[in-house]
Write a protein that holds these residues in place. Structure first.
Motif, short mmCIF file in Angstrom:
data_model
loop_
_atom_site.label_atom_id
_atom_site.label_comp_id
_atom_site.label_asym_id
_atom_site.label_seq_id
_atom_site.Cartn_x
_atom_site.Cartn_y
_atom_site.Cartn_z
N UNK A 120 0.82 -1.22 0.00
CA UNK A 120 0.00 0.00 0.00
C UNK A 120 0.85 1.27 0.00
N UNK A 121 2.13 1.13 -0.33
CA UNK A 121 2.98 2.32 -0.42
C UNK A 121 2.39 3.29 -1.44
N UNK A 122 2.53 4.59 -1.18
CA UNK A 122 1.90 5.64 -1.97
C UNK A 122 2.12 5.45 -3.47
N UNK A 123 1.03 5.37 -4.23
CA UNK A 123 1.10 5.12 -5.67
C UNK A 123 1.63 6.34 -6.43
N UNK A 124 1.47 7.53 -5.83
CA UNK A 124 1.87 8.75 -6.53
C UNK A 124 3.25 9.27 -6.17
N UNK A 125 4.09 8.43 -5.54
CA UNK A 125 5.38 8.94 -5.06
C UNK A 125 6.30 9.38 -6.20
N UNK A 126 6.26 8.69 -7.37
CA UNK A 126 7.11 9.11 -8.48
C UNK A 126 6.67 10.46 -9.04
N UNK A 127 5.36 10.70 -9.04
CA UNK A 127 4.85 12.01 -9.44
C UNK A 127 5.33 13.08 -8.46
N UNK A 128 5.31 12.75 -7.18
CA UNK A 128 5.76 13.69 -6.16
C UNK A 128 7.25 13.99 -6.32
N UNK A 129 8.08 12.94 -6.55
CA UNK A 129 9.51 13.15 -6.74
C UNK A 129 9.77 14.10 -7.90
N UNK A 130 9.05 13.90 -9.00
CA UNK A 130 9.27 14.73 -10.18
C UNK A 130 8.86 16.17 -9.93
N UNK A 131 7.67 16.37 -9.37
CA UNK A 131 7.20 17.73 -9.12
C UNK A 131 8.11 18.45 -8.13
N UNK A 132 8.55 17.75 -7.11
CA UNK A 132 9.46 18.33 -6.12
C UNK A 132 10.72 18.86 -6.80
N UNK A 133 11.34 18.04 -7.64
CA UNK A 133 12.59 18.44 -8.28
C UNK A 133 12.38 19.55 -9.30
#
Length: 399
Positions: free
Chosen positions: A345-358
């Protein structure tokens, strides 16, 4: 006991499902079992690399508009900006465009309603799990229901408009488009389609989660960079080395290694999700201990991320280099660092978050240096997420 059996033995506490129903309904965060598998199957394609690259262009556009506005304010003699408010607004605009294809105005309306709902549900003293506790705060309960219904109606309107557009032959590959495709095509392995209310619940879940986590990670990062200017310099030098004199491209983000360390350290010190909850679905035996069926477990992520027994005596220091070559930051237990949850159940949107953060941080650091305003009051508060209670005023200087 195997990890698979353990995973099936735990679920979301019923008290939290009821407590947060106006905000999340029965979206991915709250579903379980086969229902969760079906929802995740529909949503996962929205976060493939091709779609993420398309989203990146919209992120650059929205962030650039925000920074242009900051430049105007600075040039007019107003160098102090509440970045928590600014970043949250821009993150809401980004999720509105990238995941739902809706206008700035519609996105802002949804964001305002969700924020009002968040304040209503989590600002006051509450008795989570106490029988009939909703009758202790009747005004708050009615206000939460009202706001929840208004948000539902907003998303139903957005969904209706998108259905018309798709029937007219206009393709859509964002989150909402894929949700609608999943609600009209039955997967024989997964069963029935998504209902209109389930579509709305997923929209609410991702609109809130999609902007809140990223906005807070960027906000806390700006605080820590303002108080550790040497890391501003290190990140700025890394950006110059990776981007050079060329035009910023999303493919360059992977080269920002130190920025990744900083993100990990920020999520350790100020995790957006400060706690996790699970409920035993059966009697669970762990060594000599039996956890009875129905037991609610509260995992204090903030305390775990600040535990000197896990991290060492420098646990409260901002040291991004602890994540150099170590995805767990030197933590003495592999489950001691859980900024995005754990397991399946790890966050499905984490790669989107990583990209937006950078993307956002690269653009900010390329244009400004900044220091902490003397008016800042450090008071992290839990309002579902961990956020600065009084905002984050910073003073900016154009480079």
């Amino acid at each position: 006991m195997s990890s698979e059996v353990l995973a099936k033995s735990w679920g979301k506490p019923t008290v939290f499902k009821n407590d947060r129903d106006p905000m999340f309904g029965n979206g991915l965060v709250m579903t379980e079992g086969d229902e969760w598998v079906r929802h995740r199957h529909v949503i996962t394609p929205a976060f493939n690399p091709t779609n993420l690259k398309v989203m990146a262009k919209l992120m650059v556009e929205s962030t650039t508009n925000m920074l242009d506005n900051w430049t105007t304010l600075i040039n007019s003699g107003k160098p102090e900006i509440d970045v928590e408010k600014e970043i949250t607004t821009t993150a809401g605009e980004i999720i509105a465009k990238t995941s739902f294809g809706i206008s700035y105005q519609s996105g802002q309306l949804v964001l305002q309603k969700l924020r009002a709902l968040q304040m209503t549900l989590f600002m006051s003293n509450r008795f989570v799990g106490v029988p009939f506790s909703k009758f202790f705060f009747p005004k708050r309960t009615l206000e939460a229901k009202r706001l929840g219904k208004e948000i539902d109606q907003l998303f139903l309107s957005i969904i209706t408009d998108r259905k018309k557009s798709m029937k007219a032959g206009k393709p859509s590959h964002d989150l909402l488009g894929l949700l609608l495709q999943g609600s009209t095509h039955v997967d024989s392995r997964l069963g029935k389609t998504l209902t209109p209310q389930q579509l709305v619940d997923e929209c609410k879940t991702f609109f809130f989660g999609g902007h809140e986590t990223t906005a807070l990670a960027i906000t806390w990062t700006l605080l820590l960079l303002a108080t550790h200017p040497e890391w501003q310099t290190q990140l700025r030098d890394e950006i110059k080395e990776v981007v050079k004199d060329g035009e910023f491209d999303v493919n360059m983000l992977a080269g920002l290694k130190k920025m990744g360390w900083v993100l990990n350290e920020v999520l350790r010190l100020y995790p957006s999700s400060p706690n996790l909850q699970r409920q035993a679905r059966e009697d669970i035996r762990v060594d000599d201990l039996t956890i009875p069926n129905g037991t609610n477990m509260w995992i204090d992520v903030v305390a775990m991320h600040h535990d000197p027994d896990l991290w060492g005596e420098d646990v409260n220091e901002f040291k991004p280099e602890r994540f150099k070559g170590d995805m767990h930051g030197g933590c003495k237990h592999k489950m001691g660092y859980v900024p995005f949850g754990f397991g399946g159940r790890m966050c499905i949107g984490r790669n989107l978050m990583f990209m937006e953060y950078k993307v956002v941080l690269t653009l900010i650091l390329s244009r400004f240096s900044f220091t902490l305003s003397p008016t800042y009051t450090h008071s992290p508060a839990i309002l579902l997420s961990l956020r600065p209670k009084y905002g984050l005023p910073l003073r900016f200087q154009p480079l």
